[in-house]
Write a protein that holds these residues in place. Structure first.
Motif, mmCIF file in Angstrom:
data_model
loop_
_atom_site.group_PDB
_atom_site.id
_atom_site.type_symbol
_atom_site.label_atom_id
_atom_site.label_comp_id
_atom_site.label_asym_id
_atom_site.label_seq_id
_atom_site.Cartn_x
_atom_site.Cartn_y
_atom_site.Cartn_z
ATOM 1 N N GLN A 84 -94.247 -19.793 69.721
ATOM 2 C CA GLN A 84 -95.691 -19.713 69.513
ATOM 3 C C GLN A 84 -96.019 -19.284 68.090
ATOM 4 O OE1 GLN A 84 -97.675 -17.325 72.460
ATOM 5 N NE2 GLN A 84 -99.649 -17.401 71.415
ATOM 6 N N VAL A 85 -95.226 -18.349 67.567
ATOM 7 C CA VAL A 85 -95.416 -17.896 66.189
ATOM 8 C C VAL A 85 -95.207 -19.050 65.210
ATOM 9 C CG1 VAL A 85 -94.367 -16.499 64.359
ATOM 10 C CG2 VAL A 85 -94.914 -15.460 66.565
ATOM 11 N N MET A 86 -94.152 -19.820 65.417
ATOM 12 C CA MET A 86 -93.868 -20.929 64.513
ATOM 13 C C MET A 86 -94.965 -21.991 64.578
ATOM 14 S SD MET A 86 -89.768 -21.140 65.206
ATOM 15 C CE MET A 86 -89.308 -22.339 63.981
ATOM 16 N N ALA A 131 -94.778 -16.253 49.963
ATOM 17 C CA ALA A 131 -96.040 -16.033 50.676
ATOM 18 C C ALA A 131 -95.898 -16.439 52.138
ATOM 19 C CB ALA A 131 -97.162 -16.823 50.009
ATOM 20 N N LYS A 132 -95.214 -17.537 52.395
ATOM 21 C CA LYS A 132 -95.036 -17.999 53.763
ATOM 22 C C LYS A 132 -94.043 -17.120 54.532
ATOM 23 C CE LYS A 132 -96.503 -22.772 53.223
ATOM 24 N NZ LYS A 132 -97.308 -22.873 54.459
ATOM 25 N N LYS A 133 -93.047 -16.592 53.855
ATOM 26 C CA LYS A 133 -92.145 -15.645 54.514
ATOM 27 C C LYS A 133 -92.915 -14.407 54.969
ATOM 28 C CE LYS A 133 -87.875 -16.919 52.058
ATOM 29 N NZ LYS A 133 -86.883 -16.497 51.031
ATOM 30 N N ALA A 134 -93.804 -13.935 54.100
ATOM 31 C CA ALA A 134 -94.601 -12.753 54.464
ATOM 32 C C ALA A 134 -95.481 -13.039 55.676
ATOM 33 C CB ALA A 134 -95.455 -12.317 53.270
ATOM 34 N N LEU A 135 -96.068 -14.236 55.720
ATOM 35 C CA LEU A 135 -96.897 -14.607 56.864
ATOM 36 C C LEU A 135 -96.068 -14.676 58.138
ATOM 37 C CD1 LEU A 135 -99.059 -17.379 55.164
ATOM 38 C CD2 LEU A 135 -99.891 -15.175 56.034
ATOM 39 N N LEU A 136 -94.876 -15.242 58.050
ATOM 40 C CA LEU A 136 -94.003 -15.312 59.220
ATOM 41 C C LEU A 136 -93.659 -13.923 59.732
ATOM 42 C CD1 LEU A 136 -92.132 -16.779 61.229
ATOM 43 C CD2 LEU A 136 -90.358 -16.732 59.460
ATOM 44 N N ARG A 137 -93.247 -13.051 58.846
ATOM 45 C CA ARG A 137 -92.887 -11.691 59.263
ATOM 46 C C ARG A 137 -94.075 -10.976 59.901
ATOM 47 N NH1 ARG A 137 -89.917 -8.486 54.567
ATOM 48 N NH2 ARG A 137 -89.584 -7.037 56.323
ATOM 49 N N ALA A 138 -95.271 -11.225 59.355
ATOM 50 C CA ALA A 138 -96.460 -10.588 59.926
ATOM 51 C C ALA A 138 -96.741 -11.111 61.331
ATOM 52 C CB ALA A 138 -97.656 -10.838 59.017
ATOM 53 N N LEU A 139 -96.558 -12.405 61.535
ATOM 54 C CA LEU A 139 -96.815 -12.999 62.851
ATOM 55 C C LEU A 139 -95.772 -12.574 63.884
ATOM 56 C CD1 LEU A 139 -97.835 -16.596 61.731
ATOM 57 C CD2 LEU A 139 -99.337 -14.876 62.758
ATOM 58 N N LEU A 140 -94.586 -12.221 63.421
ATOM 59 C CA LEU A 140 -93.518 -11.799 64.328
ATOM 60 C C LEU A 140 -93.666 -10.340 64.776
ATOM 61 C CD1 LEU A 140 -90.437 -13.516 62.628
ATOM 62 C CD2 LEU A 140 -91.352 -14.032 64.909
ATOM 63 N N GLU A 141 -94.645 -9.668 64.261
ATOM 64 C CA GLU A 141 -94.880 -8.272 64.640
ATOM 65 C C GLU A 141 -95.567 -8.211 66.007
ATOM 66 O OE1 GLU A 141 -96.319 -4.975 61.711
ATOM 67 O OE2 GLU A 141 -98.089 -5.752 62.740
ATOM 68 N N PRO A 142 -95.153 -7.302 66.884
ATOM 69 C CA PRO A 142 -95.814 -7.146 68.193
ATOM 70 C C PRO A 142 -97.131 -6.407 68.048
ATOM 71 C CG PRO A 142 -94.039 -5.549 67.984
ATOM 72 C CD PRO A 142 -93.988 -6.406 66.742
ATOM 73 N N GLY A 143 -98.122 -7.103 67.521
ATOM 74 C CA GLY A 143 -99.375 -6.468 67.131
ATOM 75 C C GLY A 143 -100.104 -5.786 68.273
ATOM 76 N N ASP A 144 -100.173 -6.438 69.418
ATOM 77 C CA ASP A 144 -100.905 -5.852 70.543
ATOM 78 C C ASP A 144 -100.247 -4.557 71.010
ATOM 79 O OD1 ASP A 144 -102.675 -7.955 70.457
ATOM 80 O OD2 ASP A 144 -101.674 -9.102 72.036
ATOM 81 N N GLN A 145 -98.925 -4.547 71.019
ATOM 82 C CA GLN A 145 -98.211 -3.347 71.443
ATOM 83 C C GLN A 145 -98.429 -2.199 70.450
ATOM 84 O OE1 GLN A 145 -93.989 -3.938 71.868
ATOM 85 N NE2 GLN A 145 -93.610 -1.850 72.579
ATOM 86 N N LEU A 146 -98.375 -2.520 69.177
ATOM 87 C CA LEU A 146 -98.575 -1.491 68.157
ATOM 88 C C LEU A 146 -100.012 -0.955 68.194
ATOM 89 C CD1 LEU A 146 -96.607 -3.223 65.281
ATOM 90 C CD2 LEU A 146 -96.058 -0.984 66.254
ATOM 91 N N ARG A 147 -100.965 -1.835 68.397
ATOM 92 C CA ARG A 147 -102.358 -1.409 68.469
ATOM 93 C C ARG A 147 -102.593 -0.504 69.687
ATOM 94 N NH1 ARG A 147 -104.061 -5.901 68.007
ATOM 95 N NH2 ARG A 147 -104.514 -5.959 65.790
ATOM 96 N N ALA A 148 -101.946 -0.836 70.800
ATOM 97 C CA ALA A 148 -102.087 -0.016 72.010
ATOM 98 C C ALA A 148 -101.520 1.376 71.791
ATOM 99 C CB ALA A 148 -101.400 -0.700 73.186
ATOM 100 N N LEU A 150 -85.300 -6.594 62.348
ATOM 101 C CA LEU A 150 -85.112 -7.701 63.282
ATOM 102 C C LEU A 150 -84.837 -8.998 62.511
ATOM 103 C CD1 LEU A 150 -87.812 -6.980 66.014
ATOM 104 C CD2 LEU A 150 -85.337 -6.690 66.173
ATOM 105 N N PRO A 151 -84.194 -9.976 63.140
ATOM 106 C CA PRO A 151 -83.671 -11.155 62.423
ATOM 107 C C PRO A 151 -84.720 -12.211 62.094
ATOM 108 C CG PRO A 151 -83.104 -11.304 64.740
ATOM 109 C CD PRO A 151 -83.750 -9.957 64.562
ATOM 110 N N TRP A 152 -85.743 -11.833 61.303
ATOM 111 C CA TRP A 152 -86.785 -12.790 60.923
ATOM 112 C C TRP A 152 -86.221 -13.927 60.079
ATOM 113 C CZ3 TRP A 152 -87.822 -13.959 55.893
ATOM 114 C CH2 TRP A 152 -87.336 -13.068 54.915
ATOM 115 N N GLN A 153 -85.165 -13.630 59.315
ATOM 116 C CA GLN A 153 -84.585 -14.654 58.443
ATOM 117 C C GLN A 153 -84.061 -15.832 59.252
ATOM 118 O OE1 GLN A 153 -84.699 -14.775 55.223
ATOM 119 N NE2 GLN A 153 -83.395 -16.550 54.855
ATOM 120 N N ALA A 154 -83.528 -15.560 60.444
ATOM 121 C CA ALA A 154 -83.037 -16.645 61.294
ATOM 122 C C ALA A 154 -84.188 -17.546 61.740
ATOM 123 C CB ALA A 154 -82.308 -16.071 62.509
ATOM 124 N N VAL A 155 -85.351 -16.950 61.980
ATOM 125 C CA VAL A 155 -86.529 -17.733 62.359
ATOM 126 C C VAL A 155 -87.003 -18.552 61.156
ATOM 127 C CG1 VAL A 155 -88.867 -17.645 63.285
ATOM 128 C CG2 VAL A 155 -87.164 -15.961 64.036
#
Length: 418
Positions: A25-27, A345-362, A382-387
């Motif tokens: 979904q992130v990709m 710039a796109k790597k930064a966006l990917l890493r940001a999208l891979l963050e469990p935002g809802d869990q962190l916000r809770a 976590l292995p964002w580079q593989a993604v």
């Protein structure tokens, strides 16, 4: 190599799934987020109006690496090469001085026809185009003032230039079925002590009001205003300050442009995004790297680039924030600079999208700051580079630094002969 990347990706998906993140979904979301590359990296902000003219308005390009694009055909070829090595959605940001004409055209007389080849190229490449009036490097900006000039005739010249630019921007949006964001930045200011700081800002506000007075289809065109702390030759007073532009954008409901290099070195635009979004409908970001203030170095995957991406993702602002780049380095291969900066710039966006935002916000809402900090830190390893590598393969671009060999080949067979 492909098999190893796929194996690493399968493992990475499992790791991220354990944190509640759906990598597929992130990709898919990342596929929909364009980064607007800036044409002026390819020719050192020269443009085609007067390629041998001097840069003014506080802009400098250092270095003389071989192979600067000398015309639009060469620039588009260089962009083709760069974009072939960058995954995902892209746009191109043009300045008015990149027009194409067989005879000289004054800036207040530019028309859509002078950019028709750019539109044809964008259609072939399925790209959106953004635009900028060019209010620098011109005889009528030589004394440091344009839209805020005390001379009504000179001020009207720049008003007419910006009006003409809006029509070109709307032409882009209509032809390409995606809104063109037109960014207005002016170099207006003074080098030394200024007595009357109010009148130029009054004139600038009035001039901008005239510029945007004609209603254009928002499906085709978006107005944005960009602030700056100071420029070379305007060290003591900048008319279009951050306060001015934030006030103007919020009161007129235009977009606001935040450039990473246009603030005091202790300020960062990642911290300004949430504040600005309370008052303006849209933001345009110029992602850059200020080594010593507004030095416009190639974007790195550094803390601030990542913080910008995190702020957009955490607040779910992708429908309101337009992401563009702004750097120009003539000391290294210009095409490589595009590739390095845009991929980062796109790597930064990917890493940001891979963050469990809802869990962190809770966790934050529950007051569990211990767990919040722990998860934020664990997320970094976590292995964002593989993604990233798997995403590159899906877009048929090099997953690692092997793209550099293509740049070297292009340099030897094309750039060296210019």
């Amino acid at each position: 190599m492909t098999k190893l990347i796929e194996q690493a990706f399968d493992l990475a998906k499992q790791r991220y799934a354990a944190t509640g993140v759906d990598v597929d979904q992130v990709m898919a979301q990342l596929d929909t987020i364009p980064v607007s590359m800036h044409c002026w990296q390819g020719d050192d902000v020269r443009g085609f109006e007067n390629p041998n003219g001097a840069l003014t308005g506080g802009i400098q390009t250092t270095g003389n690496y071989p192979g600067r694009a000398r015309n639009a055909v060469e620039l588009r070829a260089d962009l083709d090469k760069a974009m072939s090595l960058i995954p995902g959605a892209k746009r191109l940001n043009l300045h008015a001085i990149y027009l194409e004409s067989d005879k000289p055209v004054e800036r207040d007389a530019i028309e859509p026809q002078h950019f028709s080849h750019w539109v044809e190229w964008a259609k072939r490449n399925k790209l959106g185009l953004d635009f900028n009036p060019t209010c620098f490097s011109h005889a009528k900006s030589a004394d440091g003032f344009t839209l805020s000039h005390a001379d009504k005739g000179i001020r009207q010249f720049w008003i007419d230039h910006c009006k003409a630019s809006r029509h070109i921007s709307a032409y882009f949006g209509e032809q390409l079925s995606t809104p063109s964001v037109m960014n207005i930045w002016v170099p207006d200011g003074m080098k030394d002590l200024t007595v009357d700081r109010f009148a130029p800002r009054q004139r600038l506000a009035s001039a901008l009001d005239e510029v945007i007075s004609e209603q254009l289809n928002p499906q085709h065109h978006i107005d944005a205003v960009e602030s700056k702390l100071f420029g070379i030759g305007a060290e003591s007073y900048t008319v279009g300050s951050n306060e001015f532009c934030l006030g103007y954008a919020s009161s007129r409901q235009t977009a606001l442009t935040l450039d990473a290099g246009h603030f005091h070195p202790t300020e960062v635009i990642s911290d300004k995004i949430s504040t600005a979004m309370l008052y303006v409908p849209r933001l345009l970001l110029h992602v850059s790297r200020p080594v010593r203030w507004d030095s416009d170095h190639v974007v790195l995957l550094d803390d601030e680039t990542q913080a910008i991406a995190h702020e957009i993702a955490r607040q779910k602002l992708f429908d309101k924030v337009h992401i563009g780049l702004d750097f120009f380095d003539a000391s290294i291969n210009r095409i490589a600079a595009w590739v390095i900066g845009t991929r980062n710039a796109k790597k930064a966006l990917l890493r940001a999208l891979l963050e469990p935002g809802d869990q962190l916000r809770a966790l934050e809402q529950q007051g569990d700051f211990t767990a919040r900090l722990a998860l934020l830190e664990e997320q970094k390893s976590l292995p964002w580079q593989a993604v990233w590598e798997a995403w590159c393969l899906r877009h048929d671009v090099p997953a690692d630094a092997s793209w550099l060999s293509e740049i070297r080949h292009y340099e030897q067979h094309t750039l060296r002969h210019r």
